[in-house]
Enzyme design. Structure first.
Site, PDB file in Angstrom:
ATOM      1  N   TYR A  10       6.790 -33.656 -44.532  1.00 33.10           N
ATOM      2  CA  TYR A  10       6.832 -33.187 -43.177  1.00 33.10           C
ATOM      3  C   TYR A  10       5.796 -32.626 -42.513  1.00 33.10           C
ATOM      4  CZ  TYR A  10      11.871 -34.900 -43.686  1.00 33.10           C
ATOM      5  OH  TYR A  10      13.072 -35.503 -43.664  1.00 33.10           O
ATOM      6  N   LYS A  21      -4.642 -32.714 -41.946  1.00 38.25           N
ATOM      7  CA  LYS A  21      -4.632 -32.255 -43.426  1.00 38.25           C
ATOM      8  C   LYS A  21      -3.771 -32.947 -44.215  1.00 38.25           C
ATOM      9  CE  LYS A  21      -4.602 -27.858 -45.893  1.00 38.25           C
ATOM     10  NZ  LYS A  21      -5.800 -26.704 -45.952  1.00 38.25           N
ATOM     11  N   ARG A  67       9.320 -39.021 -37.494  1.00 39.28           N
ATOM     12  CA  ARG A  67      10.797 -38.707 -37.457  1.00 39.28           C
ATOM     13  C   ARG A  67      11.016 -38.553 -35.817  1.00 39.28           C
ATOM     14  NH1 ARG A  67      14.118 -33.705 -40.302  1.00 39.28           N
ATOM     15  NH2 ARG A  67      12.690 -32.531 -38.947  1.00 39.28           N
ATOM     16  N   GLU A 130      22.964 -36.007 -42.978  1.00 38.31           N
ATOM     17  CA  GLU A 130      23.086 -34.584 -42.991  1.00 38.31           C
ATOM     18  C   GLU A 130      24.278 -34.085 -42.062  1.00 38.31           C
ATOM     19  OE1 GLU A 130      19.158 -33.465 -41.488  1.00 38.31           O
ATOM     20  OE2 GLU A 130      19.033 -34.921 -39.899  1.00 38.31           O
ATOM     21  N   ASP A 157      21.216 -28.972 -43.312  1.00 37.87           N
ATOM     22  CA  ASP A 157      21.920 -29.371 -42.022  1.00 37.87           C
ATOM     23  C   ASP A 157      23.056 -29.804 -42.365  1.00 37.87           C
ATOM     24  OD1 ASP A 157      20.456 -29.751 -39.214  1.00 37.87           O
ATOM     25  OD2 ASP A 157      19.163 -30.466 -40.705  1.00 37.87           O
ATOM     26  N   ILE A 223       7.575 -30.005 -47.588  1.00 39.27           N
ATOM     27  CA  ILE A 223       7.195 -29.269 -46.541  1.00 39.27           C
ATOM     28  C   ILE A 223       6.007 -28.561 -46.408  1.00 39.27           C
ATOM     29  CG2 ILE A 223       9.735 -29.210 -45.447  1.00 39.27           C
ATOM     30  CD1 ILE A 223       9.679 -26.361 -46.642  1.00 39.27           C
ATOM     31  N   HIS A 224       5.355 -28.656 -47.625  1.00 39.26           N
ATOM     32  CA  HIS A 224       3.983 -27.933 -47.778  1.00 39.26           C
ATOM     33  C   HIS A 224       3.203 -28.827 -48.819  1.00 39.26           C
ATOM     34  CE1 HIS A 224       1.353 -24.549 -48.892  1.00 39.26           C
ATOM     35  NE2 HIS A 224       1.700 -23.816 -48.080  1.00 39.26           N
ATOM     36  N   ASP A 271      22.200 -51.000 -76.239  1.00 39.20           N
ATOM     37  CA  ASP A 271      22.992 -52.232 -75.643  1.00 39.20           C
ATOM     38  C   ASP A 271      22.516 -52.371 -74.115  1.00 39.20           C
ATOM     39  OD1 ASP A 271      24.554 -50.472 -74.473  1.00 39.20           O
ATOM     40  OD2 ASP A 271      26.339 -51.126 -75.021  1.00 39.20           O
TER      41      ASP A 271
HETATM   42  N1  COA Z   1       1.667 -30.364 -43.718  1.00 36.64           N
HETATM   43  C1  COA Z   1       0.163 -30.449 -43.615  1.00 36.64           C
HETATM   44  N2  COA Z   1      -0.424 -29.113 -44.081  1.00 36.64           N
HETATM   45  C2  COA Z   1       0.371 -27.930 -44.061  1.00 36.64           C
HETATM   46  C3  COA Z   1       1.691 -28.021 -44.026  1.00 36.64           C
HETATM   47  C4  COA Z   1       2.390 -29.266 -43.942  1.00 36.64           C
HETATM   48  N3  COA Z   1       3.859 -29.421 -43.922  1.00 36.64           N
HETATM   49  N4  COA Z   1       2.151 -26.892 -44.425  1.00 36.64           N
HETATM   50  C5  COA Z   1       1.145 -26.021 -44.590  1.00 36.64           C
HETATM   51  N5  COA Z   1       0.028 -26.628 -44.390  1.00 36.64           N
HETATM   52  C6  COA Z   1      -1.300 -26.289 -44.097  1.00 36.64           C
HETATM   53  C7  COA Z   1      -1.573 -25.169 -43.391  1.00 36.64           C
HETATM   54  O1  COA Z   1      -1.977 -25.294 -42.151  1.00 36.64           O
HETATM   55  C8  COA Z   1      -2.826 -24.313 -44.005  1.00 36.64           C
HETATM   56  O2  COA Z   1      -3.775 -24.913 -43.877  1.00 36.64           O
HETATM   57  P1  COA Z   1      -5.218 -24.257 -43.599  1.00 36.64           P
HETATM   58  O3  COA Z   1      -5.465 -23.604 -44.960  1.00 36.64           O
HETATM   59  O4  COA Z   1      -6.304 -25.268 -43.500  1.00 36.64           O
HETATM   60  O5  COA Z   1      -5.224 -23.291 -42.693  1.00 36.64           O
HETATM   61  C9  COA Z   1      -2.365 -24.600 -45.682  1.00 36.64           C
HETATM   62  O6  COA Z   1      -1.726 -25.837 -45.436  1.00 36.64           O
HETATM   63  C10 COA Z   1      -1.665 -23.417 -46.139  1.00 36.64           C
HETATM   64  O7  COA Z   1      -0.342 -23.265 -45.649  1.00 36.64           O
HETATM   65  P2  COA Z   1       0.369 -21.841 -45.985  1.00 36.64           P
HETATM   66  O8  COA Z   1      -0.343 -20.694 -45.211  1.00 36.64           O
HETATM   67  O9  COA Z   1       0.547 -21.601 -47.067  1.00 36.64           O
HETATM   68  O10 COA Z   1       1.482 -22.190 -44.975  1.00 36.64           O
HETATM   69  P3  COA Z   1       1.947 -21.768 -43.560  1.00 36.64           P
HETATM   70  O11 COA Z   1       2.325 -20.313 -43.330  1.00 36.64           O
HETATM   71  O12 COA Z   1       0.707 -22.080 -42.512  1.00 36.64           O
HETATM   72  O13 COA Z   1       3.088 -22.540 -43.151  1.00 36.64           O
HETATM   73  C11 COA Z   1       5.332 -23.638 -42.844  1.00 36.64           C
HETATM   74  C12 COA Z   1       4.607 -22.717 -43.640  1.00 36.64           C
HETATM   75  C13 COA Z   1       6.648 -23.559 -43.456  1.00 36.64           C
HETATM   76  C14 COA Z   1       5.422 -23.145 -41.595  1.00 36.64           C
HETATM   77  C15 COA Z   1       4.563 -24.877 -42.991  1.00 36.64           C
HETATM   78  O14 COA Z   1       4.363 -25.403 -44.402  1.00 36.64           O
HETATM   79  C16 COA Z   1       5.360 -26.075 -42.152  1.00 36.64           C
HETATM   80  O15 COA Z   1       5.181 -26.174 -41.054  1.00 36.64           O
HETATM   81  N6  COA Z   1       6.038 -26.919 -42.978  1.00 36.64           N
HETATM   82  C17 COA Z   1       6.557 -28.101 -42.420  1.00 36.64           C
HETATM   83  C18 COA Z   1       7.942 -27.833 -41.941  1.00 36.64           C
HETATM   84  C19 COA Z   1       8.805 -28.832 -41.373  1.00 36.64           C
HETATM   85  O16 COA Z   1       8.322 -29.726 -41.016  1.00 36.64           O
HETATM   86  N7  COA Z   1      10.056 -28.717 -41.010  1.00 36.64           N
HETATM   87  C20 COA Z   1      11.012 -29.661 -40.511  1.00 36.64           C
HETATM   88  C21 COA Z   1      11.507 -30.653 -41.725  1.00 36.64           C
HETATM   89  S1  COA Z   1      12.186 -30.156 -42.757  1.00 36.64           S
HETATM   90 MG    MG Z   2      17.645 -31.993 -40.582  1.00 36.84          MG
END
Ligand code: COA
Ligand code: MG
Length: 292
Positions: A10, A21, A67, A130, A157, A223-224, A271
């Site tokens: 996501y 990214k 989504r 969910e 959820d 998510i990361h 089997d």
């Molecule tokens: N997709 C792409 N890149 C991502 C990412 C993701 N889901 N999550 C983090 N990154 C990037 C950050 O922008 C950062 O990039 P940079 O180093 O170039 O600045 C790097 O990865 C490291 O991120 P980090 O600092 O460890 O995390 P954060 O504090 O910036 O973000 C969250 C944490 C949870 C806010 C973030 O991971 C996020 O928004 N995830 C998706 C959440 C989501 O979509 N939820 C709904 C569905 S369940």
């Molecule tokens: Mg949900």
């Protein structure tokens, strides 16, 4: 052939930096979010960012999903209208509790395919289960539409919907987790497992991914960026598992020729169910590009 859907990553659709990214990470699926990862006052930004980025950004071999907001939220039509001209590969529909919700989106996609002259039926759908109603109506949802390729389990959820307290072992959501993978299999769909929320606990992520793979999930929501590689590894069979599966399938073929349905290999009975399990391992290995 089965499309590989191991990690479904996501990305908040209004965050251009994260979207760029995500496109370069090599995840099997990238899901540009307009729903819960995006604040209410940023929905329009997310729609515009996604519509702008899809035609110009190279996502490599990642499936490009969007989504939308839930069908019935009042936001879904604007989401679709804004994003459809940019032709994503598919849509993830959240909070699905009825077949009609899937069919409604499918009908909008059919209209767009006609309007733009795209092959009919090429945009795929994935449904997030969910809520308690979603789980109870799994049978009608799983059989709702030919575009539907996978069911996704939203554990957080679901817990919120029924008032369960989330725990690490997860017994409070285990019925739903089992039901989703079972109904998916019954209808020839893939199943994508719940999110591991602890960004810093990669060992926990690996263990839960392995458990999901053992339950027959095809992949897991992530998510990361750090979560992509461990999930890809857990949902592709290991080299040893592939070698063993080949041995089982080859031995079974030989034994069948010799007129034997059941036989012993390394002191264990083989089997038909064992052969089928081995064939699944090989199918997953092919989908993950580990086998021709
Ligand atoms: N997709 C792409 N890149 C991502 C990412 C993701 N889901 N999550 C983090 N990154 C990037 C950050 O922008 C950062 O990039 P940079 O180093 O170039 O600045 C790097 O990865 C490291 O991120 P980090 O600092 O460890 O995390 P954060 O504090 O910036 O973000 C969250 C944490 C949870 C806010 C973030 O991971 C996020 O928004 N995830 C998706 C959440 C989501 O979509 N939820 C709904 C569905 S369940
Ligand atoms: Mg949900």
């Amino acid at each position: 052939m089965l499309r590989s859907r191991r990690a479904l990553l996501y990305v908040p659709g209004d965050n251009l930096h994260m979207v760029e990214k995500a496109a370069a990470l090599g995840a099997d699926c990238v899901c540009l979010d307009i729903e819960d990862g995006v604040a209410f006052n940023r929905k329009a930004d997310a729609r515009a960012t996604i519509a702008g980025v899809l035609p110009r950004l190279n996502f490599g071999r990642s499936e490009r999903l969007v989504r939308i907001n839930p069908v019935g939220s009042g936001l879904e039509l604007e989401d679709l209208n804004a994003v459809l001209p940019a032709h994503p590969d598919g849509f993830v529909i959240p909070k699905v509790h009825s077949a009609e919700q899937v069919q409604w989106v499918s009908a909008r996609l059919a209209e767009a395919e006609k309007t733009y002259g795209w092959p009919s039926g090429e945009i795929i759908l994935i449904a997030l289960i969910e809520s308690a109603r979603g789980v109870v109506n799994l049978k009608e949802i799983a059989g709702s539409d030919p575009r539907l390729q996978a069911l996704v389990f939203g554990a957080e959820d679901l817990a919120g919907d029924i008032g369960a307290v989330r725990t690490r072992p997860g017994w409070e959501i285990f019925y739903a987790r089992s039901a989703i993978v079972t109904y998916a299999a019954a209808f020839g769909l893939q199943a994508i497992d719940m999110v591991w929320m602890d960004l810093h606990d990669l060992d926990g992520l690996r263990a839960e991914s392995q458990q999901g793979a053992q339950m027959a999930y095809s992949g897991k929501q992530v998510i990361h960026p750090n979560q992509v590689e461990p999930v890809h590894a857990a949902f592709a069979p290991s080299d040893e598992a592939i070698a063993q599966a080949k041995r089982v399938v080859d031995a079974a073929a030989q034994q069948q020729e010799a007129g034997k349905g059941a036989f012993a290999l390394d002191g264990k009975m083989v089997d038909m169910p064992v052969v089928k399990a081995a064939e699944w391992v090989l199918a997953r290995a092919r989908a993950a590009g580990k086998l021709e």
